[in-house]
Design a protein around this motif. Structure first.
Motif, PDB file in Angstrom:
ATOM      1  N   ASP A  55      32.290  46.967  42.961  1.00 52.43           N
ATOM      2  CA  ASP A  55      33.565  47.355  42.361  1.00 52.43           C
ATOM      3  C   ASP A  55      33.951  46.272  41.355  1.00 52.43           C
ATOM      4  O   ASP A  55      34.490  45.227  41.725  1.00 52.43           O
ATOM      5  CB  ASP A  55      34.632  47.498  43.452  1.00 52.43           C
ATOM      6  CG  ASP A  55      35.960  47.989  42.901  1.00 52.43           C
ATOM      7  OD1 ASP A  55      36.146  47.933  41.663  1.00 52.43           O
ATOM      8  OD2 ASP A  55      36.810  48.418  43.695  1.00 52.43           O
ATOM      9  N   LEU A  56      33.664  46.542  40.073  1.00 51.87           N
ATOM     10  CA  LEU A  56      33.874  45.537  39.031  1.00 51.87           C
ATOM     11  C   LEU A  56      35.318  45.072  38.946  1.00 51.87           C
ATOM     12  O   LEU A  56      35.588  43.886  38.751  1.00 51.87           O
ATOM     13  CB  LEU A  56      33.451  46.104  37.664  1.00 51.87           C
ATOM     14  CG  LEU A  56      32.017  45.827  37.235  1.00 51.87           C
ATOM     15  CD1 LEU A  56      31.748  46.457  35.890  1.00 51.87           C
ATOM     16  CD2 LEU A  56      31.752  44.320  37.153  1.00 51.87           C
ATOM     17  N   ASP A  57      36.250  45.999  39.107  1.00 49.00           N
ATOM     18  CA  ASP A  57      37.660  45.639  38.989  1.00 49.00           C
ATOM     19  C   ASP A  57      38.049  44.524  39.953  1.00 49.00           C
ATOM     20  O   ASP A  57      38.833  43.648  39.623  1.00 49.00           O
ATOM     21  CB  ASP A  57      38.547  46.862  39.238  1.00 49.00           C
ATOM     22  CG  ASP A  57      38.821  47.609  37.934  1.00 49.00           C
ATOM     23  OD1 ASP A  57      38.328  47.136  36.893  1.00 49.00           O
ATOM     24  OD2 ASP A  57      39.499  48.651  37.962  1.00 49.00           O
ATOM     25  N   LYS A  58      37.481  44.566  41.155  1.00 54.29           N
ATOM     26  CA  LYS A  58      37.807  43.535  42.155  1.00 54.29           C
ATOM     27  C   LYS A  58      37.083  42.231  41.872  1.00 54.29           C
ATOM     28  O   LYS A  58      37.477  41.177  42.352  1.00 54.29           O
ATOM     29  CB  LYS A  58      37.437  44.039  43.551  1.00 54.29           C
ATOM     30  CG  LYS A  58      38.387  45.106  44.071  1.00 54.29           C
ATOM     31  CD  LYS A  58      38.003  45.539  45.471  1.00 54.29           C
ATOM     32  CE  LYS A  58      38.940  46.633  45.970  1.00 54.29           C
ATOM     33  NZ  LYS A  58      38.416  47.303  47.158  1.00 54.29           N
ATOM     34  N   LEU A  59      36.011  42.304  41.120  1.00 51.27           N
ATOM     35  CA  LEU A  59      35.200  41.114  40.859  1.00 51.27           C
ATOM     36  C   LEU A  59      35.665  40.303  39.657  1.00 51.27           C
ATOM     37  O   LEU A  59      35.408  39.109  39.566  1.00 51.27           O
ATOM     38  CB  LEU A  59      33.739  41.534  40.610  1.00 51.27           C
ATOM     39  CG  LEU A  59      32.897  41.838  41.834  1.00 51.27           C
ATOM     40  CD1 LEU A  59      31.557  42.398  41.409  1.00 51.27           C
ATOM     41  CD2 LEU A  59      32.693  40.575  42.652  1.00 51.27           C
ATOM     42  N   TYR A  60      36.336  40.958  38.716  1.00 52.63           N
ATOM     43  CA  TYR A  60      36.734  40.263  37.493  1.00 52.63           C
ATOM     44  C   TYR A  60      37.733  39.132  37.776  1.00 52.63           C
ATOM     45  O   TYR A  60      38.684  39.312  38.547  1.00 52.63           O
ATOM     46  CB  TYR A  60      37.371  41.242  36.505  1.00 52.63           C
ATOM     47  CG  TYR A  60      36.384  42.085  35.724  1.00 52.63           C
ATOM     48  CD1 TYR A  60      35.155  41.561  35.319  1.00 52.63           C
ATOM     49  CD2 TYR A  60      36.692  43.398  35.370  1.00 52.63           C
ATOM     50  CE1 TYR A  60      34.255  42.330  34.599  1.00 52.63           C
ATOM     51  CE2 TYR A  60      35.797  44.174  34.641  1.00 52.63           C
ATOM     52  CZ  TYR A  60      34.572  43.634  34.260  1.00 52.63           C
ATOM     53  OH  TYR A  60      33.689  44.386  33.545  1.00 52.63           O
ATOM     54  N   ILE A  61      37.530  38.003  37.120  1.00 54.71           N
ATOM     55  CA  ILE A  61      38.499  36.901  37.197  1.00 54.71           C
ATOM     56  C   ILE A  61      39.798  37.348  36.518  1.00 54.71           C
ATOM     57  O   ILE A  61      40.888  37.118  37.015  1.00 54.71           O
ATOM     58  CB  ILE A  61      37.937  35.631  36.523  1.00 54.71           C
ATOM     59  CG1 ILE A  61      36.698  35.136  37.290  1.00 54.71           C
ATOM     60  CG2 ILE A  61      38.994  34.528  36.461  1.00 54.71           C
ATOM     61  CD1 ILE A  61      35.911  34.052  36.579  1.00 54.71           C
ATOM     62  N   HIS A  62      39.655  37.956  35.343  1.00 59.40           N
ATOM     63  CA  HIS A  62      40.791  38.566  34.637  1.00 59.40           C
ATOM     64  C   HIS A  62      40.368  39.948  34.173  1.00 59.40           C
ATOM     65  O   HIS A  62      39.212  40.152  33.797  1.00 59.40           O
ATOM     66  CB  HIS A  62      41.193  37.741  33.406  1.00 59.40           C
ATOM     67  CG  HIS A  62      41.721  36.382  33.728  1.00 59.40           C
ATOM     68  ND1 HIS A  62      42.885  36.170  34.428  1.00 59.40           N
ATOM     69  CD2 HIS A  62      41.240  35.141  33.424  1.00 59.40           C
ATOM     70  CE1 HIS A  62      43.098  34.874  34.552  1.00 59.40           C
ATOM     71  NE2 HIS A  62      42.118  34.227  33.966  1.00 59.40           N
ATOM     72  N   LYS A  63      41.311  40.870  34.159  1.00 59.91           N
ATOM     73  CA  LYS A  63      41.027  42.206  33.641  1.00 59.91           C
ATOM     74  C   LYS A  63      40.802  42.131  32.124  1.00 59.91           C
ATOM     75  O   LYS A  63      41.309  41.217  31.465  1.00 59.91           O
ATOM     76  CB  LYS A  63      42.215  43.156  33.919  1.00 59.91           C
ATOM     77  CG  LYS A  63      42.551  43.323  35.395  1.00 59.91           C
ATOM     78  CD  LYS A  63      41.582  44.275  36.063  1.00 59.91           C
ATOM     79  CE  LYS A  63      42.040  44.672  37.459  1.00 59.91           C
ATOM     80  NZ  LYS A  63      41.925  43.622  38.451  1.00 59.91           N
ATOM     81  N   PRO A  64      40.069  43.099  31.534  1.00 56.20           N
ATOM     82  CA  PRO A  64      39.826  43.079  30.087  1.00 56.20           C
ATOM     83  C   PRO A  64      41.113  42.964  29.256  1.00 56.20           C
ATOM     84  O   PRO A  64      41.114  42.317  28.201  1.00 56.20           O
ATOM     85  CB  PRO A  64      39.121  44.421  29.838  1.00 56.20           C
ATOM     86  CG  PRO A  64      38.423  44.717  31.131  1.00 56.20           C
ATOM     87  CD  PRO A  64      39.314  44.184  32.207  1.00 56.20           C
TER      88      PRO A  64
END
Length: 403
Positions: A55-64
């Motif tokens: 789940d990329l959303d949970k992995l991102y340090i900051h959202k795009p």
């Protein structure tokens, strides 16, 4: 218009630098070159994703959106091919030449794969990126028997994740005990016993000589005097700084790109931070150091004169149902040291503080990591420990001092 600040790399050092820079300079363009198709993510979570949906959303340090709001331009799937420090340009692999006003090298490190025969067979992996995890997950979905080469932090996290997915796992460690760089022997043996209870097999003093395969795929491994079946092998045998990019430049390198206390390299307007940076002869390759170095580089690129606030290197690990924290110097150099320790074998709890010249220099906390931050602060501040507390091995007395 001012030439942009260019950041090569897209990990925590790069993001921390961009953030610190933007806090002090809103106008200069910032470009981040990411060799991966993703925005910066929590790399230390990778091993826990083995066998899991991503789940990329949970992995991102900051959202795009964060990058857009701060006017930080991220070029995904774009690597730096070469540098020209005389003309202050970066050539990217998409053929573009970017002129920079300041440059940050934050392009990290790559896994070291020992040069053993068979290391190029299908079913041999290392884990450094999200795509690595995807490849492993795809390959092992119908496999049962795996080998992890390396009993350090990442190797044990990988072994634990695989065991939790029902795989039969053996860990091969070249040293006499696992986590030999991060803990002492007592903590290591406690951890290994818990790992064995969880069904993981350990081979210490293990020397891998060959990976054996049929039809191009892994079938077993050869140790000195022993063959073990294996359907896949994951190497976790350390990393090497990605210094190839600076090889034909005047930038000075050792094991990494050498930097001073401002994270400046030997070339004007070029900085380095994170796994690629060598500071005082050390390349740490750990998250807290990369974050602080990135922040320091960002502030200095924005015109502040800020010294790197040296982070005492530490490791936190949660595997086999137990938490473990180690920090600082564990006095493995053979020189005399004192220690204060407490062992509760029955409840799998163990703590030891390493002391030199009446000052704490390192610690291992096993099973109870609550005092971790207090002990780290005491190490950083060179706290003087009364002789009586050391002589009486008074762990509670020491903790009371740290309130």
């Amino acid at each position: 218009m001012t030439d942009p600040v260019v950041i090569i790399g897209n990990g925590i050092a790069a993001v921390s630098a961009a953030e610190a820079f933007r806090e002090n300079d809103r106008g200069t363009p910032v470009i981040i070159l990411s060799g991966e198709p993703y925005y910066a993510y929590y790399r230390m979570w990778l091993s826990s994703l083995l066998g899991e949906p991503l789940d990329l959303d949970k992995l991102y340090i900051h959202k795009p959106e964060w990058y857009a709001e701060l006017n930080i331009d991220v070029w995904l799937n774009c690597r730096a091919e070469s540098l020209d420090t005389e003309n202050c340009t970066v050539l990217s692999d998409n053929g573009k030449t970017i002129k920079y006003s300041k440059l940050l090298l934050a392009n990290g490190s790559s896994p070291f794969i020992p040069p053993v025969a068979g290391n190029d067979l299908t079913g041999v992996f290392s884990i450094r990126s999200l795509d690595d995890v995807k490849k492993v997950n795809e390959y092992i979905s119908d496999k049962e028997n795996g080998i992890v080469v390396g009993g350090g932090v990442l190797g044990l996290e990988v072994a634990w994740s695989l065991a939790n997915k029902g795989k039969k796992v053996s860990v091969i460690e070249g040293s006499p005990y696992i986590l030999s760089k991060q803990v002492d022997e007592t903590a290591s043996h406690l951890l290994m016993a818990l790992g064995e209870k969880a069904g993981i097999n350990f081979v210490t003093n293990g020397k891998l000589t060959e990976i054996i395969g049929e039809n191009g795929k892994v079938t077993s491994i050869q140790l000195e005097g022993k063959t073990m079946p294996a359907e896949f092998v994951v190497f976790s045998t350390g990393v090497r700084s990605n210094i190839g990019l600076v090889k034909n430049t005047p930038i000075k390198v050792g094991r990494g790109v050498q930097v001073n206390e401002y994270m400046q390299t030997s070339v004007e307007n070029v900085y380095a931070a994170g796994d690629i940076a060598e500071y005082k002869g050390q390349v740490y390759g750990i998250w807290p150091v990369a974050r602080e170095q990135g922040k320091t580089a960002g502030l200095n690129m924005a015109g502040k004169q800020v010294h790197y606030n040296e982070v005492v290197p530490s490791n936190y690990l949660k595997v086999f149902g137990v938490e473990l924290y180690s920090v600082g110097d564990l006095c493995k150099d053979g020189k005399p040291f004192d220690s204060i320790k407490k062992l509760d074998k029955e409840n799998n709890k163990y703590s030891i503080i390493f002391i030199r010249d009446s000052k704490p220099v390192g610690a291992v906390l096993f099973g109870d990591t609550k005092p971790a931050m207090k002990i780290s602060k005491a190490i950083k501040s060179n706290l003087e420990i009364p002789e009586e507390i050391i002589r009486n091995n008074d762990f509670e007395g020491l903790l009371a001092m740290l309130q």
